[in-house]
Design an enzyme around this catalytic site. Structure first.
Site, PDB file in Angstrom:
ATOM      1  N   LYS A 197      37.157  19.249 -23.897  1.00 46.36           N
ATOM      2  CA  LYS A 197      38.353  19.930 -23.760  1.00 46.36           C
ATOM      3  C   LYS A 197      38.065  21.581 -23.867  1.00 46.36           C
ATOM      4  O   LYS A 197      37.411  21.988 -24.660  1.00 46.36           O
ATOM      5  CB  LYS A 197      39.956  19.126 -24.663  1.00 46.36           C
ATOM      6  CG  LYS A 197      40.031  18.541 -24.823  1.00 46.36           C
ATOM      7  CD  LYS A 197      40.988  17.940 -25.921  1.00 46.36           C
ATOM      8  CE  LYS A 197      41.494  16.651 -24.892  1.00 46.36           C
ATOM      9  NZ  LYS A 197      42.877  16.366 -26.271  1.00 46.36           N
ATOM     10  N   GLY A 376      31.522  21.457 -36.890  1.00 48.37           N
ATOM     11  CA  GLY A 376      32.016  22.505 -37.332  1.00 48.37           C
ATOM     12  C   GLY A 376      32.152  23.652 -37.436  1.00 48.37           C
ATOM     13  O   GLY A 376      32.005  25.063 -36.941  1.00 48.37           O
TER      14      GLY A 376
END
Ligand code: AMP
Length: 395
Positions: A197, A376
């Site tokens: 995405k 992350g």
């Protein structure tokens, strides 16, 4: 930047925050010990100096004390990797733990129980951090995977070691590798951003436009860019609400002289399945009922050319749905191209979530310059953020 190499650990107890959040099978055996291996150099240096190690980590996301998340399950694996019989204590703060630490001799390793059995850990509780701080003379942070969290053991604790805190060798290497790509890079610099995405990568793209000469956008993100420019993407994954953003990115890239490369063709499928019928299609002409699941041959040729020209390469995110064998070819081809460029002298850094899985799955791990251990954390560094766990050591 203070690292373990700035300290002599003789007769010292090093309190090390490691990331031993490793996968376990149903028998509670460690199925991938990469994270333990990654912490080994730090532990060995301290033991070889004549010191001892108190290891603290989290495992999973327990709600209170949950036996299945006990770090006792990994004692054997840590013992095997480190080559020293690891001692274990069934708590991470309190008198029993303090006694175990007091009895620890030089050359020994003690593993504490899961930090997240206490809600205070993720809450960044200062009193909890202070209790942890009693368990060592020097605080070493070697957990890149949690460096973006202001938790008690990763960040808050550092204030109790004003002059005796440092980075472990893994965390130091992570920081140096990312710095080499973002700030001290040999040109031309290329970033390959793939994955599903646009929305999850947008801040990275914006920050990276100031750092790179070339940007390859692949994976599911392709179709938001293609549709925004008027192409037909059929049933491909596409974020309609991000199309304006995609056009803005293209404008910004032009203004900054960054060359953007987007697939020109795709391997399209008539279902999201490894057994689907497939055909190679122009990326702007995908009919309804078909979806692009991998980069096509012309795109891969273009990408290979770009990779070949570049001296610094950052790769985050797969070029296709690599979990399905029939749509893994693009990701494999890109990995091969980056491996070749690395062999010819380019610096290549792979990191952030799924690209690490892909690199491991296809055996490129030792053919690139560095594979980051933090998904992350790495993404946040690429977004230009200063991570709290890193800042706390630098203060
Ligand atoms: P990310 O976590 O954002 O790096 O996304 C990784 C995921 O993107 C992987 O699970 C891939 O299967 C998925 N992906 C890559 N290309 C496509 C595509 N063309 N269509 C759908 N998903 C994709």
């Amino acid at each position: 930047m203070k690292t373990i190499n700035d300290f002599n650990f003789e007769n010292k107890k090093a309190l090390i925050r490691v990331d031993f959040n490793v996968p376990l099978n149903e028998q509670f055996e460690v199925t991938d010990d990469t994270r333990i291996e990654s912490a080994k150099p730090t532990i060995i240096k301290i033991l070889e100096d004549g010191g001892s190690c108190v290891l603290m980590s989290h495992l999973g996301r327990p709600k209170g004390v949950e036996e299945k998340f006990s770090l006792k399950h990994i004692v054997d694996a840590v013992t095997r990797v480190i080559g020293v019989q690891v001692k274990f204590v069934e708590d991470c703060i309190g008198t029993t733990v303090e006694e175990a630490v007091a009895n620890l001799e030089n050359g020994e390793v003690l593993l504490l129980e899961n930090l997240r059995f206490y809600a205070e850990e993720t809450a960044g509780d200062i009193a909890f951090a202070e209790k942890l701080s009693k368990l060592g003379d020097v605080y070493v942070n070697d957990a890149f995977g949690t460096a973006h969290r202001a938790h008690a053991s990763t960040t808050i604790i550092a204030q109790f070691f004003p002059t005796t805190k440092c980075f472990g060798s893994l965390l130091a290497k992570e920081i140096e590798s990312i710095d080499k790509v973002l700030n001290n890079s040999e040109k031309p610099v290329l970033a390959v951003l793939g994955g599903a995405k646009v929305s999850s990568k947008i801040t990275v793209i914006e920050n990276i436009l100031d750092k790179v000469d070339h940007l390859i956008i692949g994976g599911g993100m392709t179709f938001t860019f293609v549709k925004a420019q008027g192409g037909s993407v059929g049933d491909s994954i596409c974020e309609d609400d991000k199309m304006d953003l995609a056009l803005e990115i293209l404008e910004k890239a032009k203004a900054k002289n960054v060359q953007i490369h987007i697939p020109v063709d795709v391997l399209a499928a008539d279902a999201f399945s490894n057994d689907a019928n497939t055909q190679v299609l122009d990326v702007t002409q995908i009919p309804e009922g078909w979806q692009g699941l991998d980069a096509g041959p012309k795109s891969l040729k273009n990408f290979k050319n770009v990779v070949n020209q570049c001296k610094t390469i950052l790769w985050n995110g797969p070029l296709g749905v690599f979990e399905m064998e029939n749509f893994a070819k693009g990701t494999i081809a890109l990995g091969n191209a980056i491996a070749e460029a690395t062999e010819k002298g380019a610096f290549s850094l792979v990191g952030g979530g799924d690209s690490v899985a892909a690199v491991k799955q296809f055996g490129f791990g030792d053919k690139v310059s560095y594979v980051s251990t933090g998904g992350g954390a790495m993404l946040e560094m690429l977004e230009g953020k200063t991570l709290p766990g890193i800042e706390a050591i630098l203060k």
